[in-house]
Write a protein that holds these residues in place. Sequence first.
Motif, PDB file in Angstrom:
ATOM      1  N   UNK A  58      -3.236  17.756 -50.186  1.00 38.66           N
ATOM      2  CA  UNK A  58      -2.780  17.395 -48.853  1.00 38.66           C
ATOM      3  C   UNK A  58      -2.643  15.889 -48.757  1.00 38.66           C
ATOM      4  N   UNK A  59      -1.527  15.420 -48.287  1.00 43.35           N
ATOM      5  CA  UNK A  59      -1.298  13.987 -48.150  1.00 43.35           C
ATOM      6  C   UNK A  59      -1.313  13.616 -46.675  1.00 43.35           C
ATOM      7  N   UNK A  60      -1.909  12.479 -46.385  1.00 43.89           N
ATOM      8  CA  UNK A  60      -1.956  11.994 -45.014  1.00 43.89           C
ATOM      9  C   UNK A  60      -1.114  10.734 -44.940  1.00 43.89           C
ATOM     10  N   UNK A  61      -0.135  10.697 -44.074  1.00 39.72           N
ATOM     11  CA  UNK A  61       0.707   9.509 -43.976  1.00 39.72           C
ATOM     12  C   UNK A  61       1.785   9.709 -42.950  1.00 39.72           C
ATOM     13  N   UNK A  62       2.775   8.823 -42.992  1.00 41.08           N
ATOM     14  CA  UNK A  62       3.856   8.869 -42.024  1.00 41.08           C
ATOM     15  C   UNK A  62       4.719  10.109 -42.250  1.00 41.08           C
ATOM     16  N   UNK A  63       5.260  10.646 -41.138  1.00 41.53           N
ATOM     17  CA  UNK A  63       6.173  11.793 -41.236  1.00 41.53           C
ATOM     18  C   UNK A  63       7.485  11.390 -41.892  1.00 41.53           C
ATOM     19  N   UNK A  64       7.730  10.081 -41.974  1.00 36.78           N
ATOM     20  CA  UNK A  64       8.974   9.615 -42.570  1.00 36.78           C
ATOM     21  C   UNK A  64       8.989   9.790 -44.082  1.00 36.78           C
ATOM     22  N   UNK A  65       7.780   9.883 -44.687  1.00 43.68           N
ATOM     23  CA  UNK A  65       7.725   9.996 -46.144  1.00 43.68           C
ATOM     24  C   UNK A  65       8.394  11.282 -46.630  1.00 43.68           C
ATOM     25  N   UNK A  66       8.054  12.472 -46.048  1.00 43.57           N
ATOM     26  CA  UNK A  66       8.761  13.697 -46.490  1.00 43.57           C
ATOM     27  C   UNK A  66      10.264  13.616 -46.244  1.00 43.57           C
ATOM     28  N   UNK A  67      10.658  12.989 -45.122  1.00 39.06           N
ATOM     29  CA  UNK A  67      12.089  12.870 -44.832  1.00 39.06           C
ATOM     30  C   UNK A  67      12.782  12.010 -45.888  1.00 39.06           C
ATOM     31  N   UNK A  68      12.105  10.895 -46.253  1.00 39.68           N
ATOM     32  CA  UNK A  68      12.688  10.017 -47.264  1.00 39.68           C
ATOM     33  C   UNK A  68      12.779  10.727 -48.604  1.00 39.68           C
ATOM     34  N   UNK A  69      11.755  11.520 -48.923  1.00 42.02           N
ATOM     35  CA  UNK A  69      11.767  12.260 -50.183  1.00 42.02           C
ATOM     36  C   UNK A  69      12.896  13.278 -50.199  1.00 42.02           C
ATOM     37  N   UNK A  70      13.094  13.938 -49.036  1.00 40.06           N
ATOM     38  CA  UNK A  70      14.154  14.937 -48.949  1.00 40.06           C
ATOM     39  C   UNK A  70      15.530  14.296 -49.050  1.00 40.06           C
ATOM     40  N   UNK A  71      15.672  13.124 -48.396  1.00 41.73           N
ATOM     41  CA  UNK A  71      16.980  12.463 -48.381  1.00 41.73           C
ATOM     42  C   UNK A  71      17.347  11.896 -49.742  1.00 41.73           C
ATOM     43  N   UNK A  72      16.337  11.456 -50.501  1.00 36.69           N
ATOM     44  CA  UNK A  72      16.612  10.822 -51.793  1.00 36.69           C
ATOM     45  C   UNK A  72      16.491  11.784 -52.961  1.00 36.69           C
ATOM     46  N   UNK A  73      15.897  12.949 -52.690  1.00 33.22           N
ATOM     47  CA  UNK A  73      15.697  13.904 -53.771  1.00 33.22           C
ATOM     48  C   UNK A  73      14.531  13.536 -54.665  1.00 33.22           C
ATOM     49  N   UNK A  74      13.688  12.588 -54.206  1.00 34.00           N
ATOM     50  CA  UNK A  74      12.533  12.159 -54.989  1.00 34.00           C
ATOM     51  C   UNK A  74      11.282  12.876 -54.518  1.00 34.00           C
ATOM     52  N   UNK A  75      10.291  12.928 -55.383  1.00 35.24           N
ATOM     53  CA  UNK A  75       9.011  13.506 -55.007  1.00 35.24           C
ATOM     54  C   UNK A  75       8.320  12.573 -54.010  1.00 35.24           C
ATOM     55  N   UNK A  76       7.526  13.157 -53.102  1.00 38.15           N
ATOM     56  CA  UNK A  76       6.846  12.328 -52.094  1.00 38.15           C
ATOM     57  C   UNK A  76       5.909  11.308 -52.742  1.00 38.15           C
ATOM     58  N   UNK A  77       5.315  11.653 -53.888  1.00 35.99           N
ATOM     59  CA  UNK A  77       4.410  10.706 -54.561  1.00 35.99           C
ATOM     60  C   UNK A  77       5.165   9.466 -55.022  1.00 35.99           C
ATOM     61  N   UNK A  78       6.432   9.662 -55.429  1.00 37.24           N
ATOM     62  CA  UNK A  78       7.245   8.525 -55.865  1.00 37.24           C
ATOM     63  C   UNK A  78       7.540   7.608 -54.680  1.00 37.24           C
TER      64      UNK A  78
END
Length: 263
Positions: A2-22
Amino acid sequence: MTRVGSELIPRAASATGLDTSVVENWIGNYKRSQMTNASSEPRPSKAKVHIRELSPYNLFCRDIFKNKGTMNDIKGRWATLGEDSKQEYIQEAAALRAHGQAQDLSPEIRDAQIKMHLKKLKLEVSKLEDLGVETAILSFDHKKSSLEVFELSSKGATDFLDSTDTVNNFALHFKASSSAATPSTREHVSVLVGKVKDLFNQKYKEAGGTGRLPYQSLVNQGLTIKVSGLPNSLTLKKPSFYGRNQLVGILQAADDITFEIGK
């Protein structure tokens, strides 16, 4: 996980196709780079006071560097330099020393040089004491408004100075010579100093001390005396270090002054 952080991180990962950890690593690296840039900003540096005199060799190196030379260019060249050229550097160094005499020094450089010489004297006194030589050095700075005497001495010499009026007489001599007061006024100051000295010795004996008040032991913190009743928040020191008004005030407050010797 489970990751705790901004909701923008999953959105950025989805938009860029990158993993959230990246994305999180990228954000972390960016924040660290910003902190590094902020901490690497140049800080204002204190101006250094250079007090070492330039030697002929220093001047020779200066000219090499002025012509964009390097340390490799300097190696061996001074030894092979012609005698006429060396004499030019020797004369220039002598001229700089003459120009940099005490009357031409800035207050900062003058103070730095005085501290340097006193430090050397302290070391020499210590070396002489190790060899069984007792030494006492008294100095008076005419350009200081405090008119205080600097005392540097070995243990045996300190005991001697504490048991005599040498330091007081030394201070009074230069106070008189540096003052524009009349001879009768200067004599009056010496009388005041003597009275305060007698007063302090009396208070010291009343507190259980023997002999004269050992002022140097107070400076070296070998003796602690709690003093009450000194006027105008004055501290205990050699009477010759007080000004006229301070001496008068101490004598006027004589009945209120008490000493308590620390255990």
